[in-house]
Design a protein around this motif. Structure first.
Motif: not given
Length: 184
Positions: A5-9
């Motif tokens: 879940t660590n896919h911040r743009k």
């Protein structure tokens, strides 16, 4: 595959992109893109943007290919006309002659007899290459084809006869970039 879940743009200011002056001073992919009578200004602008992304040395605009500044080019170039060096030539022949004098190997990106498949072509890191992309309908001009050193074809497996010029440029430039630049 596990879920991450660590896919911040990333925000634009987090991309660490070079300024135009820094870009102009940095090492470039030893490639010139030649646009042989490309008619769509959106395609021209997109190729400027793609060329910026892979840090090509220059773009040669030939024949009916439109020149910046033009709002329809800028719509897709997003400012890349400011970072990429470009020159206009009345004919692709003039561009090829100048590029050859400057030490470039001249390569058409075209479906032709005796073409080399892109996946089998290995560019030499010590060489400079001029890649000719042709008109959206007619491809690379016959006059240019008579002057090339080699022809590269992108393998295709569907029912259509060709890729859009921008897609072709993206595929070929990425392939040259990966084969010529040490990304480690």
């Amino acid at each position: 595959m596990t879920e991450n879940t660590n896919h911040r743009k990333l925000k634009l200011d987090e991309l660490n992109r070079a300024s135009i002056d820094e870009f102009k001073a940095q090492d470039k992919l030893p490639v010139a893109v030649v646009l042989d009578n490309v008619r769509s200004m959106n395609n021209i602008g997109s190729i400027f943007r793609t060329s910026d992304g892979f840090a090509v040395e220059q773009i040669c605009l030939c024949g009916i290919t439109a020149k910046p500044p033009h709002r329809d080019i800028e719509k897709t170039a997003l400012g890349a006309t400011q970072s990429i060096a470009w020159t206009y030539y009345e004919t692709p022949i003039e561009a090829i002659e100048q590029l050859r004098k400057d030490g470039y190997k001249i390569i058409a990106i075209e479906q032709a007899e005796n073409s080399l498949m892109l996946n089998t072509f290995i560019p030499q890191k010590t060489e400079k290459y001029a890649l000719i992309f042709g008109n959206e309908v007619n491809g690379v001009s016959d006059e240019a084809m008579e002057l090339i050193d080699a022809c590269i074809e992108i393998p295709q497996f569907g029912t259509k006869h060709s890729f859009n010029i921008v897609v072709s440029a993206g595929i070929v430039l990425w392939d040259f970039f990966v084969k010529m630049v040490d990304l480690s």
